[in-house]
Design a protein around this motif. Structure first.
Motif, PDB file in Angstrom:
ATOM      1  N   GLU A 134     136.524  60.260 -38.690  1.00 19.19           N
ATOM      2  CA  GLU A 134     135.624  59.771 -37.640  1.00 19.19           C
ATOM      3  C   GLU A 134     134.504  60.767 -37.334  1.00 19.19           C
ATOM      4  O   GLU A 134     133.386  60.370 -37.013  1.00 19.19           O
ATOM      5  CB  GLU A 134     136.430  59.480 -36.376  1.00 19.19           C
ATOM      6  CG  GLU A 134     137.311  58.269 -36.504  1.00 19.19           C
ATOM      7  CD  GLU A 134     138.064  57.980 -35.222  1.00 19.19           C
ATOM      8  OE1 GLU A 134     137.587  58.397 -34.146  1.00 19.19           O
ATOM      9  OE2 GLU A 134     139.113  57.341 -35.302  1.00 19.19           O
ATOM     10  N   ARG A 135     134.813  62.057 -37.396  1.00 19.48           N
ATOM     11  CA  ARG A 135     133.797  63.068 -37.110  1.00 19.48           C
ATOM     12  C   ARG A 135     132.663  62.983 -38.142  1.00 19.48           C
ATOM     13  O   ARG A 135     131.481  63.016 -37.785  1.00 19.48           O
ATOM     14  CB  ARG A 135     134.415  64.465 -37.134  1.00 19.48           C
ATOM     15  CG  ARG A 135     133.417  65.553 -36.833  1.00 19.48           C
ATOM     16  CD  ARG A 135     134.107  66.918 -36.794  1.00 19.48           C
ATOM     17  NE  ARG A 135     133.158  67.954 -36.538  1.00 19.48           N
ATOM     18  CZ  ARG A 135     132.507  68.630 -37.483  1.00 19.48           C
ATOM     19  NH1 ARG A 135     132.719  68.361 -38.749  1.00 19.48           N
ATOM     20  NH2 ARG A 135     131.638  69.562 -37.168  1.00 19.48           N
ATOM     21  N   ASN A 136     133.001  62.847 -39.419  1.00 20.04           N
ATOM     22  CA  ASN A 136     131.977  62.736 -40.460  1.00 20.04           C
ATOM     23  C   ASN A 136     131.164  61.453 -40.305  1.00 20.04           C
ATOM     24  O   ASN A 136     129.956  61.436 -40.531  1.00 20.04           O
ATOM     25  CB  ASN A 136     132.616  62.793 -41.847  1.00 20.04           C
ATOM     26  CG  ASN A 136     133.116  64.173 -42.197  1.00 20.04           C
ATOM     27  OD1 ASN A 136     132.661  65.173 -41.638  1.00 20.04           O
ATOM     28  ND2 ASN A 136     134.060  64.237 -43.110  1.00 20.04           N
ATOM     29  N   ILE A 137     131.826  60.381 -39.900  1.00 22.03           N
ATOM     30  CA  ILE A 137     131.119  59.121 -39.693  1.00 22.03           C
ATOM     31  C   ILE A 137     130.128  59.267 -38.532  1.00 22.03           C
ATOM     32  O   ILE A 137     128.974  58.826 -38.628  1.00 22.03           O
ATOM     33  CB  ILE A 137     132.122  57.975 -39.433  1.00 22.03           C
ATOM     34  CG1 ILE A 137     132.934  57.703 -40.698  1.00 22.03           C
ATOM     35  CG2 ILE A 137     131.409  56.720 -38.965  1.00 22.03           C
ATOM     36  CD1 ILE A 137     134.104  56.762 -40.495  1.00 22.03           C
ATOM     37  N   GLN A 138     130.555  59.896 -37.448  1.00 19.50           N
ATOM     38  CA  GLN A 138     129.671  60.111 -36.297  1.00 19.50           C
ATOM     39  C   GLN A 138     128.492  61.006 -36.664  1.00 19.50           C
ATOM     40  O   GLN A 138     127.360  60.768 -36.236  1.00 19.50           O
ATOM     41  CB  GLN A 138     130.452  60.706 -35.123  1.00 19.50           C
ATOM     42  CG  GLN A 138     131.351  59.727 -34.436  1.00 19.50           C
ATOM     43  CD  GLN A 138     130.559  58.584 -33.812  1.00 19.50           C
ATOM     44  OE1 GLN A 138     129.489  58.766 -33.256  1.00 19.50           O
ATOM     45  NE2 GLN A 138     131.092  57.376 -33.942  1.00 19.50           N
ATOM     46  N   LEU A 139     128.761  62.064 -37.445  1.00 18.25           N
ATOM     47  CA  LEU A 139     127.673  62.954 -37.881  1.00 18.25           C
ATOM     48  C   LEU A 139     126.646  62.197 -38.724  1.00 18.25           C
ATOM     49  O   LEU A 139     125.433  62.372 -38.551  1.00 18.25           O
ATOM     50  CB  LEU A 139     128.236  64.138 -38.674  1.00 18.25           C
ATOM     51  CG  LEU A 139     128.995  65.186 -37.879  1.00 18.25           C
ATOM     52  CD1 LEU A 139     129.627  66.202 -38.817  1.00 18.25           C
ATOM     53  CD2 LEU A 139     128.080  65.875 -36.887  1.00 18.25           C
ATOM     54  N   GLN A 148     126.027  58.965 -38.639  1.00 21.49           N
ATOM     55  CA  GLN A 148     125.301  58.037 -37.776  1.00 21.49           C
ATOM     56  C   GLN A 148     124.239  58.748 -36.947  1.00 21.49           C
ATOM     57  O   GLN A 148     123.128  58.243 -36.771  1.00 21.49           O
ATOM     58  CB  GLN A 148     126.279  57.287 -36.855  1.00 21.49           C
ATOM     59  CG  GLN A 148     127.207  56.343 -37.586  1.00 21.49           C
ATOM     60  CD  GLN A 148     126.457  55.198 -38.233  1.00 21.49           C
ATOM     61  OE1 GLN A 148     125.376  54.811 -37.835  1.00 21.49           O
ATOM     62  NE2 GLN A 148     127.044  54.658 -39.286  1.00 21.49           N
ATOM     63  N   ARG A 149     124.572  59.921 -36.412  1.00 23.35           N
ATOM     64  CA  ARG A 149     123.599  60.676 -35.615  1.00 23.35           C
ATOM     65  C   ARG A 149     122.438  61.145 -36.480  1.00 23.35           C
ATOM     66  O   ARG A 149     121.285  61.138 -36.049  1.00 23.35           O
ATOM     67  CB  ARG A 149     124.272  61.854 -34.933  1.00 23.35           C
ATOM     68  CG  ARG A 149     125.234  61.405 -33.844  1.00 23.35           C
ATOM     69  CD  ARG A 149     125.865  62.553 -33.158  1.00 23.35           C
ATOM     70  NE  ARG A 149     124.967  62.972 -32.072  1.00 23.35           N
ATOM     71  CZ  ARG A 149     125.205  64.019 -31.310  1.00 23.35           C
ATOM     72  NH1 ARG A 149     126.268  64.757 -31.497  1.00 23.35           N
ATOM     73  NH2 ARG A 149     124.362  64.326 -30.348  1.00 23.35           N
TER      74      ARG A 149
END
Length: 140
Positions: A77-82, A84-85
């Protein structure tokens, strides 16, 4: 269709498009002067994509620990959020760069057709951004 077949098809299409580009370069095309270069670019992209995917899949088959680690990183999830940002920041920058480019082209008196095509693309991107925003607001 299996992934190996898709990759092989990409490689084959890439080689064929690059060969077609080489043949088209020797023809005297007055109307379609850019066609060989488009074929070359798309062919090289398909060839690179197919070879890259094929090599990656074979490397992951030989090293199951690496395959497991990569699957974890892709779904993290952290990589996905990064990601997306980063996309959001890039989009914000693109809006201003695109607008400045449109203004510069208009001031340089570039052909009206080219400017209108750029304006249309700009409005399409902005319209899609508004559509996505509305859809996401309804979901939340």
């Amino acid at each position: 269709m299996k992934q190996n077949r898709k990759d092989t098809l990409c490689i084959l299409l890439g080689v064929l498009l690059m060969a077609a580009a080489a043949l088209l370069l020797h023809l005297d095309l007055t109307v379609l002067r850019a066609l060989p270069f488009v074929c070359l670019g798309v062919g090289a992209g398909l060839l690179g994509q197919g070879v890259g995917q094929l090599v990656q899949r074979r490397a992951l088959q030989k090293d199951p620990e690496l395959a497991r680690q990569q699957a974890i990183e892709v779904g993290d999830e952290r990589n996905i959020q990064l990601a997306q940002r980063a996309k959001a920041k890039a989009f914000d920058l693109m809006v201003f760069v695109f607008g400045a480019l449109l203004l510069a082209f208009a001031l340089m008196q570039v052909d009206l057709t080219a400017v209108l095509l750029l304006v249309g693309a700009y409005l399409l991107v902005q319209g899609y951004a508004v559509y996505c925003r509305i859809r996401l607001e309804k979901e939340m």
